[in-house]
Enzyme design. Structure first.
Site, PDB file in Angstrom:
ATOM      1  N   GLU A  44      10.385  64.333  66.355  1.00 54.98           N
ATOM      2  CA  GLU A  44       9.280  63.570  66.959  1.00 54.98           C
ATOM      3  C   GLU A  44       7.943  64.203  66.599  1.00 54.98           C
ATOM      4  O   GLU A  44       6.966  63.508  66.300  1.00 54.98           O
ATOM      5  CB  GLU A  44       9.471  63.518  68.476  1.00 54.98           C
ATOM      6  CG  GLU A  44       8.390  62.771  69.226  1.00 54.98           C
ATOM      7  CD  GLU A  44       7.271  63.681  69.708  1.00 54.98           C
ATOM      8  OE1 GLU A  44       6.112  63.229  69.767  1.00 54.98           O
ATOM      9  OE2 GLU A  44       7.574  64.844  70.031  1.00 54.98           O
ATOM     10  N   ASP A  48       5.289  61.960  64.450  1.00 52.35           N
ATOM     11  CA  ASP A  48       3.973  61.652  65.001  1.00 52.35           C
ATOM     12  C   ASP A  48       2.903  61.795  63.924  1.00 52.35           C
ATOM     13  O   ASP A  48       1.992  60.960  63.811  1.00 52.35           O
ATOM     14  CB  ASP A  48       3.688  62.600  66.178  1.00 52.35           C
ATOM     15  CG  ASP A  48       2.304  62.419  66.756  1.00 52.35           C
ATOM     16  OD1 ASP A  48       1.996  61.306  67.222  1.00 52.35           O
ATOM     17  OD2 ASP A  48       1.522  63.390  66.742  1.00 52.35           O
ATOM     18  N   ASP A 116       8.956  58.580  71.847  1.00 54.06           N
ATOM     19  CA  ASP A 116       9.347  59.816  71.165  1.00 54.06           C
ATOM     20  C   ASP A 116      10.457  59.567  70.152  1.00 54.06           C
ATOM     21  O   ASP A 116      10.425  60.094  69.028  1.00 54.06           O
ATOM     22  CB  ASP A 116       9.814  60.853  72.189  1.00 54.06           C
ATOM     23  CG  ASP A 116       8.669  61.494  72.941  1.00 54.06           C
ATOM     24  OD1 ASP A 116       7.500  61.248  72.572  1.00 54.06           O
ATOM     25  OD2 ASP A 116       8.925  62.235  73.907  1.00 54.06           O
ATOM     26  N   GLU A 119       9.177  57.849  67.025  1.00 57.16           N
ATOM     27  CA  GLU A 119       8.519  58.796  66.122  1.00 57.16           C
ATOM     28  C   GLU A 119       9.538  59.708  65.452  1.00 57.16           C
ATOM     29  O   GLU A 119       9.387  60.076  64.275  1.00 57.16           O
ATOM     30  CB  GLU A 119       7.481  59.615  66.885  1.00 57.16           C
ATOM     31  CG  GLU A 119       6.277  58.784  67.304  1.00 57.16           C
ATOM     32  CD  GLU A 119       5.246  59.573  68.081  1.00 57.16           C
ATOM     33  OE1 GLU A 119       4.088  59.151  68.107  1.00 57.16           O
ATOM     34  OE2 GLU A 119       5.597  60.610  68.678  1.00 57.16           O
TER      35      GLU A 119
END
Length: 223
Positions: A44, A48, A116, A119
């Site tokens: 994650e 991101d 989360d 990502e």
């Protein structure tokens, strides 16, 4: 066991992902409540950054707009709420590996967890297939939000701040008045006040989103 189910693999490939290292994708779909050595947190973190760069590049190419406008749209398009919205749109929830207790607590429908994991999947795509492939997935999955104009309107908190200044009022004050639920499925309620005008409340799965909802409610009532 470090593989994903045939159903999960088919679902991933249906939505543009290319699975090579199955252990990586298994981790991307695994919540920490499972108590396994590998879960989605590290992926994650990477995803991101992949998402942010992909969207920033796309906006730079597609919008002839000043930096402030680009930043405004970027912030909306990479937000946790938007990631969760994309996740719901492609039916991610059933494929998340999460404990019975966390699921019973609402974790499978939590904006935080959905965002989360979304990502993390981008992070897995990047590691398995490279940045260009990850960008293509982002363009595929985020295209409806981009084409619908998400983020073009001013953020409610910015709009409220400007409204207060324009009406010679003190800046808005935000306060968390309630927090409930476990960490992975938390619910925040925020109250926003403008001195000698009024107040409004908003609830969401993160403090930032609750502030946004409260600001929007205030503007709807008093703006």
């Amino acid at each position: 066991m470090s593989q994903i189910t045939a159903e999960a693999r088919a679902w991933l490939e249906q939505h543009g992902f290319t699975v090579r290292d199955e252990s990586r994708w298994r981790a991307a779909l695994t919540h920490g409540s499972m108590g396994e050595k590998a879960d989605y947190e590290r992926l994650e973190f990477l995803g991101d950054r992949v998402l942010g760069m992909s969207i920033a590049h796309w906006l730079y190419d597609c919008m002839k707009a000043p930096e402030g406008t680009l930043a405004q749209r970027l912030n909306v398009l990479v937000s946790r709420q938007m990631c969760a919205e994309v996740a719901r749109g492609i039916g991610l929830a059933p494929h998340i590996r999460i404990s019975k207790q966390a699921n019973a607590d609402g974790g499978r429908d939590s904006d935080n967890i959905l965002g989360d994991v979304m990502e993390a999947l981008l992070g897995a795509e990047f590691l398995d297939n490279g940045f260009t492939a990850a960008c293509e997935v982002v363009h595929l999955l985020w295209r409806p939000a981009l084409e619908s104009g998400e983020g073009k309107s001013k953020h409610p908190k910015s709009a409220l701040q400007e409204w207060a200044a324009g009406n010679q009022r003190k800046p808005p004050e935000y306060e968390v008045v309630d927090r409930s639920g476990p960490d992975h499925a938390a619910k925040f309620t925020v109250r926003v006040k403008v001195h000698k005008v009024g107040e409004a409340e908003g609830s969401a799965s993160s403090k930032q989103e609750a502030e946004r909802v409260a600001a929007a409610a205030f503007m709807e009532q008093y703006g």
